[in-house]
Design a protein around this motif. Structure first.
Motif, short mmCIF file in Angstrom:
data_model
loop_
_atom_site.label_atom_id
_atom_site.label_comp_id
_atom_site.label_asym_id
_atom_site.label_seq_id
_atom_site.Cartn_x
_atom_site.Cartn_y
_atom_site.Cartn_z
N VAL A 1 -70.46 45.41 -13.49
CA VAL A 1 -69.62 44.28 -13.67
C VAL A 1 -68.20 44.66 -13.62
N LEU A 2 -67.75 45.77 -14.33
CA LEU A 2 -66.38 46.42 -14.31
C LEU A 2 -65.86 46.62 -13.05
N CYS A 3 -66.85 47.45 -12.14
CA CYS A 3 -66.55 47.76 -10.98
C CYS A 3 -66.15 46.54 -9.88
N GLU A 4 -66.98 45.47 -10.09
CA GLU A 4 -66.97 44.28 -9.10
C GLU A 4 -65.87 43.44 -9.56
N THR A 5 -65.42 43.46 -10.96
CA THR A 5 -64.25 42.72 -11.21
C THR A 5 -62.94 43.47 -10.83
N ALA A 6 -62.86 44.82 -10.96
CA ALA A 6 -61.64 45.53 -10.43
C ALA A 6 -61.64 45.18 -8.80
N SER A 7 -62.55 45.42 -8.23
CA SER A 7 -62.38 45.38 -6.73
C SER A 7 -62.15 43.80 -6.51
N GLU B 1 -58.28 39.46 -4.75
CA GLU B 1 -57.57 38.09 -4.95
C GLU B 1 -56.12 38.12 -4.80
N ARG B 2 -55.68 39.47 -5.56
CA ARG B 2 -54.07 39.51 -5.78
C ARG B 2 -53.59 39.94 -4.48
N MET B 3 -54.38 40.41 -3.51
CA MET B 3 -53.84 41.02 -2.35
C MET B 3 -52.86 42.39 -2.59
N LEU B 4 -53.42 43.19 -3.45
CA LEU B 4 -52.82 44.32 -3.78
C LEU B 4 -52.50 45.24 -2.75
N ALA B 5 -53.36 45.03 -1.88
CA ALA B 5 -53.17 46.25 -0.55
C ALA B 5 -52.04 45.77 0.23
N HIS B 6 -51.81 44.64 0.35
CA HIS B 6 -50.47 43.92 0.81
C HIS B 6 -49.23 44.12 -0.06
N HIS B 7 -49.31 43.90 -1.09
CA HIS B 7 -48.13 43.89 -1.91
C HIS B 7 -47.98 44.89 -2.61
N GLU B 8 -48.89 45.68 -3.26
CA GLU B 8 -48.66 47.06 -4.11
C GLU B 8 -49.89 48.14 -3.73
N LEU C 1 -50.88 50.33 -6.35
CA LEU C 1 -51.63 49.87 -7.41
C LEU C 1 -53.17 49.66 -6.74
N ALA C 2 -53.18 49.13 -5.52
CA ALA C 2 -54.32 48.94 -4.68
C ALA C 2 -55.20 50.27 -4.89
N GLU C 3 -54.57 51.36 -4.68
CA GLU C 3 -55.20 52.27 -4.42
C GLU C 3 -55.73 53.08 -5.87
N GLN C 4 -54.98 52.89 -6.95
CA GLN C 4 -55.44 52.87 -8.24
C GLN C 4 -56.56 52.08 -8.79
N SER C 5 -56.49 50.83 -8.19
CA SER C 5 -57.41 50.10 -8.56
C SER C 5 -58.91 50.41 -7.86
N LEU C 6 -58.66 50.84 -6.53
CA LEU C 6 -60.05 51.54 -5.99
C LEU C 6 -60.49 52.63 -6.60
N ASP C 7 -59.65 53.51 -7.06
CA ASP C 7 -60.21 54.60 -7.81
C ASP C 7 -60.87 54.25 -9.05
N LEU C 8 -60.31 53.10 -9.91
CA LEU C 8 -60.84 52.75 -11.07
C LEU C 8 -62.15 52.33 -10.70
N SER C 9 -62.30 51.39 -9.55
CA SER C 9 -63.58 50.97 -9.12
C SER C 9 -64.50 51.97 -8.96
N LYS C 10 -64.12 52.93 -8.44
CA LYS C 10 -65.18 54.14 -7.93
C LYS C 10 -65.72 54.77 -9.09
N ARG C 11 -64.73 54.99 -10.09
CA ARG C 11 -65.03 55.83 -11.39
C ARG C 11 -66.13 54.87 -12.24
N PHE C 12 -65.89 53.50 -12.20
CA PHE C 12 -67.05 52.58 -12.63
C PHE C 12 -68.34 52.64 -12.25
N LEU C 13 -68.08 52.71 -10.63
CA LEU C 13 -69.51 52.77 -9.98
C LEU C 13 -70.14 54.26 -10.07
N ARG C 14 -69.39 55.27 -10.30
CA ARG C 14 -70.13 56.59 -10.55
C ARG C 14 -70.74 56.60 -11.90
#
Length: 186
Positions: free
Chosen positions: A86-92, A97-104, A107-120
């Protein structure tokens, strides 16, 4: 009384959980119609079984403490797996939704790293459950069968006869009074 119903529910829930736990842990290959395996459903079956164990214990059925302890540890592993998923899905989802890859992008990269950590971590918890089930699953089933046996008449009575008292009224007096030898009543 209620005990035969609890015993029947205990065995039914154990069978439902064990079937899916066997699939998830690779003990038995699931049928093609059950692919992909729904780990969340295994978790739900586990919760139902745990509640049934607790009800059975509250009604005086003797379930060995090590059985309940091992099962509870397995259920906790499945619960931790679910929390991390759930944490992985929520972070993703939040990142998208906030279009972080477009705007920040940073931060999008950090969010992906966090999602991967939760998935591991989710994968680690699922693997932990798989090991627990492989080590203890058959022992839990055997202990349940030995300590809380399911009588054949209890299993069929609860599914086929909505009112057991009606059956007693139609039987001979010896049968209705329980005069049959114990082996005939099983």
């Amino acid at each position: 009384g209620i005990e035969p119903l609890i015993v029947s529910a205990l065995h039914e829930r154990m069978a439902a959980f064990a079937e899916q736990a066997d699939w998830v842990s690779g003990v038995v290959a699931p049928p093609a119609s059950k692919l992909p395996i729904d780990v969340h459903q295994v978790r739900i079956e586990g919760k139902a079984l745990r509640y049934t164990f607790e009800i059975a214990a509250a009604h005086g059925l003797k379930i060995p403490k090590p059985v309940f302890k091992r099962f509870k540890a397995m259920q906790e592993s499945l619960g931790n797996w679910h929390d991390y998923v759930v944490l992985c899905e929520t972070a993703s989802e939040e990142s998208a939704e906030r279009m972080l890859a477009h705007h920040e992008p940073k931060l999008a990269e950090q969010s992906l790293d966090l999602s991967k950590r939760f998935l591991r971590k989710a994968s680690l918890e699922l693997n932990k459950f798989r090991g627990q089930w492989k080590r203890s699953g058959s022992g839990i089933r055997a202990a349940l069968d030995e300590r809380v046996p399911l009588a054949r008449d209890v299993a069929t009575e609860s599914k086929t006869d909505p009112d057991p008292s009606l059956t007693a009224q139609t039987q001979s007096p010896a049968v209705a009074d329980g005069a049959l030898p114990p082996t005939s009543q099983v």
